[in-house]
Design a protein around this motif. Structure first.
Motif, PDB file in Angstrom:
ATOM      1  N   LYS A 278       0.836  -1.209   0.000  1.00 30.31           N
ATOM      2  CA  LYS A 278       0.000   0.000   0.000  1.00 30.31           C
ATOM      3  C   LYS A 278       0.867   1.255   0.000  1.00 30.31           C
ATOM      4  O   LYS A 278       0.546   2.250  -0.660  1.00 30.31           O
ATOM      5  CB  LYS A 278      -0.931  -0.017   1.204  1.00 30.31           C
ATOM      6  N   SER A 281       2.299   1.777  -3.444  1.00 31.11           N
ATOM      7  CA  SER A 281       1.268   2.099  -4.426  1.00 31.11           C
ATOM      8  C   SER A 281       0.953   3.588  -4.439  1.00 31.11           C
ATOM      9  O   SER A 281       0.240   4.071  -5.322  1.00 31.11           O
ATOM     10  CB  SER A 281      -0.008   1.298  -4.126  1.00 31.11           C
ATOM     11  N   ASP A 282       1.486   4.312  -3.475  1.00 31.43           N
ATOM     12  CA  ASP A 282       1.309   5.759  -3.376  1.00 31.43           C
ATOM     13  C   ASP A 282       2.458   6.439  -4.137  1.00 31.43           C
ATOM     14  O   ASP A 282       3.624   6.254  -3.796  1.00 31.43           O
ATOM     15  CB  ASP A 282       1.326   6.163  -1.896  1.00 31.43           C
ATOM     16  N   ASP A 283       2.145   7.207  -5.155  1.00 31.86           N
ATOM     17  CA  ASP A 283       3.186   7.857  -5.948  1.00 31.86           C
ATOM     18  C   ASP A 283       4.027   8.822  -5.125  1.00 31.86           C
ATOM     19  O   ASP A 283       5.214   9.057  -5.436  1.00 31.86           O
ATOM     20  CB  ASP A 283       2.573   8.578  -7.145  1.00 31.86           C
ATOM     21  N   HIS A 284       3.446   9.401  -4.079  1.00 33.61           N
ATOM     22  CA  HIS A 284       4.221  10.276  -3.201  1.00 33.61           C
ATOM     23  C   HIS A 284       5.354   9.494  -2.545  1.00 33.61           C
ATOM     24  O   HIS A 284       6.485  10.005  -2.432  1.00 33.61           O
ATOM     25  CB  HIS A 284       3.304  10.883  -2.139  1.00 33.61           C
ATOM     26  N   TRP A 336       1.298  -2.738  -8.070  1.00 33.70           N
ATOM     27  CA  TRP A 336       0.683  -2.368  -6.786  1.00 33.70           C
ATOM     28  C   TRP A 336       1.357  -3.066  -5.605  1.00 33.70           C
ATOM     29  O   TRP A 336       0.737  -3.345  -4.594  1.00 33.70           O
ATOM     30  CB  TRP A 336      -0.819  -2.682  -6.781  1.00 33.70           C
TER      31      TRP A 336
END
Length: 541
Positions: A278, A281-284, A336
């Motif tokens: 998770k 999966s966050d581009d940040h 992901w």
């Protein structure tokens, strides 16, 4: 004739596609590229497991995971399992370690057999067949002040204080108020590590490798030096100036598709729901972490440049085979996912470059081989390079030396095998899978990748029409014939003899069907029948 040596460089968690010679658009690795230009780059090299421990044990034994039995990180490899070090020691070659193995010794087995852990044999058994010049697995979350690692002791001697300077200095940053910023936390990946760059892990291990090579000049024996770098494995933090060489603009978009999460395979779904998946999966998060990952790789490339210069300056470049590879990849948000563990190429496919200085390899220099290659091929390759007799009853891989000579071996493999045991991981409990049913087996050829998942449905990817591995065909009725074919390949492989290693096939052929020679006349009716049989075999005139 000068003695032959091998410098075997392994990175930890280095993806196959994060080198400029394998196509990365921003990360320039000129020294690793130079190795590729001098030797052969294998574009389809796969590990036997996408996780550190079992992958490395396959490298070190030349055997599949089901054969050596070390199925997870720090699961002991049983005492007596033949390793590359055993085979090289038999022919007078030192097998030396600088860095990581992630191997756990079979202490119970050693105790049962009366092997002293401090004896010559005991040390080799406990260190996976290596002579440990310096072992450091690079994972010291809780250091023992009474038994510091050599690297921690080095840092203390250099003035870095604390019981665990590995964590507090080499893998942590600091804010303006002087507060420690742990490199374990992804938010701090953009900070420089507190340690000065020359004292960080990668340069330190490079110097230790050079120190061994200097000392080995007086020994006179050939050597295989396994320089096993700890990076770019997490914690994702790197010292200046590498911490900000790359920015968010250099982060490649994630290789993922919304369709992957729709009706996903239950195990894949469980892995996508892990905390690390998770996060990535966050581009940040990706834009914060991946530049640090790239910086760690750039630092490794610079150190390899120093190594190549050292070999040139010390007269070792013309008699030292160099192997460069990794134990597995890193998802970095692709599919992901974070970390590694499943069988997408970014996890299970690795870089592999072999440079042989011998003139017999001149025809292959700068070439790319696209044959299916496995990690277990390195042990028989190294043995052949040193002139040792092949051990096909032990090694399940095949020597790559013919490819270095510009040749193609007859009947090369058509399928790859990789295995993974997820019984230690949270997805097992999430899915309520019995421990004994957590084995995965990947079977792949140049088009198809099939994953057998025991009591769960299989997975299947068409690498020709779906090279990004977005569309799982494991439950598609139209591909039942493909799944059946690859299942049959797996079954035939699984039913092979994997553990008859104490006797060669030639010896079996030599002693087979020798009842009469051994005076064991089973099944004969009378003296006349027995005499006729002995005469037919030439045992009597």
């Amino acid at each position: 004739m000068k003695q032959k040596n091998i410098l075997w460089i392994m990175c930890d968690q280095l993806r196959f596609d994060y080198l400029s010679c394998t196509g990365h658009p921003h990360l320039h690795t000129p020294n690793i590229d130079r190795l590729a230009q001098r030797g052969v780059r294998f574009s389809r090299a796969y590990v036997q497991s996408p996780i550190c421990g079992p992958s490395r044990m396959s490298y070190y034994t030349g055997r599949y995971v089901r054969s050596h039995g070390a199925t997870w990180v720090m699961v002991p490899m049983r005492v007596g399992e033949p390793t590359l070090g055993v085979h090289l020691n038999e022919i007078g070659v030192r097998n030396v370690l600088v860095g990581k193995t992630h191997m756990a010794p079979d202490l119970e087995g050693m105790k049962r057999l009366g092997i002293d852990a401090d004896s010559f044999i005991g040390v080799r058994e406990a260190q996976c067949g290596f002579e440990p010049y310096e072992r450091d697995d690079g994972l010291v979350p809780a250091a023992d002040p009474n038994n510091p690692t050599a690297y921690n002791a080095y840092l203390n001697d250099k003035g870095y204080d604390g019981d665990n300077p590995w964590e507090a200095w080499a893998n942590s940053g600091i804010d303006e108020e002087g507060r420690l910023l742990s490199g374990w936390l992804l938010a701090h990946a953009d900070k420089p590590a507190r340690v000065a760059e020359p004292d960080s892990e990668t340069p330190y291990m490079t110097r230790r490798a050079m120190q061994f090579m200097r000392e080995a000049r007086d020994d006179g024996r050939p050597w295989c030096l396994h320089l096993s770098y700890i990076k770019p494995h997490w914690p994702y933090i790197v010292p200046a100036p590498y911490h900000d060489m790359y920015g968010s603009e250099h982060v490649i978009p994630a290789l993922r598709h919304d369709g992957e999460r729709e009706a996903a395979h239950p195990l894949y779904d469980a892995y996508m729901n892990l905390r690390v998946s998770k996060a990535f999966s966050d581009d940040h998060v990706r834009k914060r972490v991946i530049p640090a990952y790239m910086g760690l790789i750039k630092q490794i490339d610079d150190q390899i440049g120093l190594l190549l210069h050292f070999l040139d300056e010390n007269g070792l470049a013309d008699n030292t085979l160099i192997a460069f590879t990794s134990d597995h990849g890193d998802y970095l948000g692709d599919h992901w996912m974070g970390e590694k563990e499943l069988f997408h190429d970014v996890s299970v496919k690795t870089p592999l470059i072999l440079y042989d200085p011998d003139p017999s390899a001149d025809l292959s220099r700068g070439t790319v081989c696209d044959e299916l290659v496995e990690a277990i091929d390195l042990a028989p390759t190294f043995l052949e390079y040193f002139g040792g007799d092949p051990k096909p009853q032990i090694h399940e891989g095949r020597s790559l030396m013919p490819f270095l000579r510009g040749e193609r071996p007859g009947s090369w493999r058509k399928y790859l095998i990789s295995e993974y045991d997820y019984s230690m991981r949270k997805p097992r409990t999430d899915l309520d899978i019995p421990v004994r049913e957590c084995g995965l087996v990947m079977v792949a050829d140049k088009r198809w990748k099939y994953v057998y998942a025991n009591s769960l449905p299989p997975m299947l990817f068409d690498l020709e029409n779906d090279p990004n591995e977005y569309n799982d065909l494991g439950r598609d009725p139209e591909h039942e014939d493909v799944r059946r074919k690859l299942y049959d390949v797996m079954t035939r492989w699984a039913l092979q003899v994997h553990n008859r290693i104490a006797i060669t096939d030639d010896r079996i052929a030599e002693i087979a069907d020798r009842d009469l020679e051994n005076n064991i006349p089973i099944g004969y009716w009378d003296e006349q029948e027995l005499e006729a049989a002995r005469r037919e075999k030439g045992l009597i005139a």
